[in-house]
Design a protein around this motif. Structure first.
Motif, PDB file in Angstrom:
ATOM      1  N   VAL A   1      -2.618 -10.188   3.864  1.00  0.00           N
ATOM      2  CA  VAL A   1      -1.482 -11.108   3.750  1.00  0.00           C
ATOM      3  C   VAL A   1      -0.178 -10.333   3.570  1.00  0.00           C
TER       4      VAL A   1
ATOM      5  N   TYR B   1       3.842 -10.025   5.478  1.00  0.00           N
ATOM      6  CA  TYR B   1       5.165 -10.242   4.878  1.00  0.00           C
ATOM      7  C   TYR B   1       5.985  -8.953   4.809  1.00  0.00           C
TER       8      TYR B   1
ATOM      9  N   ARG C   1       1.851 -15.044  -2.580  1.00  0.00           N
ATOM     10  CA  ARG C   1       2.254 -15.526  -1.263  1.00  0.00           C
ATOM     11  C   ARG C   1       3.538 -16.341  -1.311  1.00  0.00           C
ATOM     12  N   THR C   2       3.574 -17.297  -2.245  1.00  0.00           N
ATOM     13  CA  THR C   2       4.739 -18.184  -2.297  1.00  0.00           C
ATOM     14  C   THR C   2       5.991 -17.386  -2.607  1.00  0.00           C
TER      15      THR C   2
ATOM     16  N   SER D   1       6.673 -14.855   0.534  1.00  0.00           N
ATOM     17  CA  SER D   1       6.993 -15.509   1.806  1.00  0.00           C
ATOM     18  C   SER D   1       8.316 -16.272   1.699  1.00  0.00           C
TER      19      SER D   1
ATOM     20  N   GLN E   1       2.948 -25.401   0.950  1.00  0.00           N
ATOM     21  CA  GLN E   1       1.613 -25.070   1.419  1.00  0.00           C
ATOM     22  C   GLN E   1       1.159 -26.102   2.448  1.00  0.00           C
TER      23      GLN E   1
ATOM     24  N   ALA F   1      -1.872 -17.896   5.968  1.00  0.00           N
ATOM     25  CA  ALA F   1      -0.941 -17.318   4.989  1.00  0.00           C
ATOM     26  C   ALA F   1       0.330 -16.823   5.677  1.00  0.00           C
ATOM     27  N   ASN F   2       0.188 -16.316   6.880  1.00  0.00           N
ATOM     28  CA  ASN F   2       1.349 -15.843   7.617  1.00  0.00           C
ATOM     29  C   ASN F   2       2.322 -16.980   7.896  1.00  0.00           C
TER      30      ASN F   2
ATOM     31  N   ARG G   1       3.160 -19.235   6.018  1.00  0.00           N
ATOM     32  CA  ARG G   1       3.979 -19.563   4.837  1.00  0.00           C
ATOM     33  C   ARG G   1       5.442 -19.203   5.066  1.00  0.00           C
TER      34      ARG G   1
END
Lengths: 313, 313, 313
Positions: free
Chosen positions: A98, A102, C48-49, C52, C149, C296-297, C299
């Protein structure tokens, strides 16, 4: 350059050092990193590495995202095939994949636990990222190596040497806590690649991993080793043999003016942070022989040179 | 401007305030800070100071690097000549010198411990950075002063005053925890430089340091002090005499509508964060007399004006 | 778009999804966010959040300021009329109003405590910011919803579907800790807006809030639900009925190859982080059916699409 995880990732050391020196004289080139993102992941504290690498990336025009992974994110699992029913919420397989989406480069700092030699030598964290990331990995100090520091050290010696082939002594010094072998390991490996006369001084029981020191001469008598030294690199590390143990804390090996007098008016180096009057005495750190601040400044340019190589692929 | 550590660093207050007001009307000038880096070091929490200073720096085109020094970096030693064999890993001598190489301005927040008056008054942290850094130091609130807040406060009063020489009352209010003297100290010093009628109201035992209050009139009767006030600055601080003690927590001195009625329809100020219904009652904070949000907004422009001065040297 | 707090804030879903897909193909448009600041406030961890959304904002030309509110700032009070004499130093009224002056968009992550259903459903934190901020609020996962999400999930399904109206199964899976309902809630609500055949599979006692699932079919037999599934979204959540309780942890519901064989060669989704061999087995995560990394990308592009809408107002 594909990764910068250990010194074997360097393809052409003289060229890399020359790049760093050029960058020191002229910081410009913000186009190369434009639109690119450096993700910096810290499993451990950092001051110089954090700020110099962040600065280096921004000087190259990159965006930087910094995470203290333990407090900001999720505890990571690095072993394959685990039933993840305890405290690890995310596997390196997902995290690295992941993050590769990013970030254009992933920089990681992960110290050893100094409890299990084989586990630390396996470099689970760094190798986990290398295996599962699809972008370059930059080592910000791992269990067994600190290649950005070693590049800085090489740069500093090249800048400050006054003879073609200086004598460089890496000497152990006391410290109250058990410290990793990453900095001395990478320093030794880097010096072995350079045109210097390298030797190591440390008390018995504190020999570094012999697979790294190899043919480099190791003295257990500090005075003997320091004779005619042009550069003295002072650094503590815990025992490798009695893995992670602190065998000696008295001040016999503290580097001070008296010991400096036994050298060839040596320049004194340390990666910092340094504990004054334990590792190195005030009378040396506050003298003109100390080049530790000059050395720390070179962190930015070493990082810039490496980031440029990684951006160019 | 060489540093902004206390109000004596201001060379020309009216010009500085005018700069800030101009910046408020037109934020542009991203060229001045281009290629320059602000390092922000926090030994303590911060919301307004952190975000307004970071924003101010970015509006000037600067890069910003933020560190929570205790969790991200190494515990620092500030005393000279120490044998550093306990929990402090790095000396301010090295830290400040190194940071001066990575940053063009170093901003520092370091609260007092409120246990040892002399130690706090010595401003070890701020003075350590000042002594050993080679770049300007910006005080983000130190043991005894908060000059960025004071500049914001001056700006707010200049903007909102309706008479040439307003009456400004700094009044103590209760708080459950022992708070520093930094904000009231700097507010008093700033008002003493301005064309206002300043007085202070606080309970007996809570007089501020007399070397700071100087000739400024201190009332122990809050109602008496508030009469005809055009501005009321409400703030808690712990005892200076019984250093760091909380002598009084009942709500007698909580600033509410009833007390507001005793003023000249005063504008009510506070540096925030404010504990509602302890320091100031809802009926004041939610009224039109409260200017605390307007005041907080001025933080950005005060910081910009100071950063510009520091960048210009 | 005024805020992005829940899915009802979306005015035109197909247009928003199209925007995100366009942004995925061409990231340029750094003019829109120029001079604008995104403030990101985290009450809870995030990988991630965090990354991203930060990346999305920078791709749009915005400056980003990140705060871990609990450690960097002050504990916030969200209830009105409180006498703030305990551990909360600042009220949301002031915090939101002040942040609105420093930031052009405020992004907030605030998980539920999972102890008091009504309190969590009241969304005190998100609604506090919405009520008292004067700039748009972006939900980075709140007590009951995770709309960024859900937009990512919709985007992923649109990209990867091979039939016009795919069958989408949201299936519960075990987890050692009590997890929130935010992700499944928003996923269900998003799917209800799309042209898919949605059903939910979960053990008895783990039905989601019926006000959200509404007419969506709920199976207590996982195998039955999975039949002919084109997409399987695997996710744990704690009991809603026995609020916040973990009723079942055995591996009956762990999603593995055997269960995958009961589907129409389904694509397997998860919001990550995922506990391997507890929630989803290695043999599925490491197979070509897993699209969790692709998901996930997305996001970044979902966040970019929403930020653009918020910037445009």
């Amino acid at each position: 350059m594909k990764n910068y995880i250990d010194l074997s990732d360097i393809e052409d050391l003289p060229a890399l050092l020359e790049d760093a020196l050029k960058l020191k004289n002229n910081n410009s080139n913000p186009e190369l990193g434009k639109g690119k993102t450096l993700g910096m992941l810290f499993f451990n504290p950092s001051l110089r590495t954090r700020l110099s690498t962040e600065k280096a990336a921004k000087l190259l025009g990159m965006e930087v995202m910094v995470m203290n992974i333990n407090s900001d994110g999720w505890a990571l699992e690095f072993e394959d095939g685990q039933v993840m029913d305890s405290n690890k919420a995310e596997h390196i397989k997902e995290a690295a994949a992941v993050l590769s989406q990013y970030c254009d480069i992933i920089a990681v700092r992960a110290f050893p636990e100094l409890k299990d030699k084989e586990r630390d030598n396996a470099e689970l964290v760094m190798n986990g990222f290398k295996k599962y990331a699809s972008v370059p990995i930059l080592n910000l100090e791992s269990a067994t190596g600190h290649p950005l520091q070693a590049l800085t050290d090489a740069l500093t010696i090249i800048e400050l040497k006054t003879v073609k082939r200086p004598k460089v002594v890496l000497t152990w010094a006391p410290h109250p806590k058990a410290l990793p072998h990453a900095v001395p390991n990478s320093f030794v490996q880097m010096m072995q690649k350079m045109d210097v006369e390298l030797c190591i001084a440390n008390p018995e029981g504190n020999d570094l991993n012999s697979e790294i020191t190899n043919n480099t001469k190791v003295f257990h008598d500090q005075d003997e080793a320091l004779k005619n030294a042009d550069f003295v690199y002072v650094k503590n590390w815990s025992s490798y043999e009695n893995y992670g143990e602190v065998l000696k804390t008295d001040e016999d090996w503290t580097f001070n003016q008296e010991k400096l007098r036994g050298t060839n008016n040596a320049k004194v180096m340390h990666c910092l942070p340094v504990r004054r009057n334990v590792v190195i005495a005030d009378d040396v750190l506050d003298s003109e022989n100390s080049v530790v601040i000059h050395q720390a400044n070179n962190r930015t340019f070493a990082a810039q040179a490496v980031l440029r190589k990684l951006l160019k692929g």
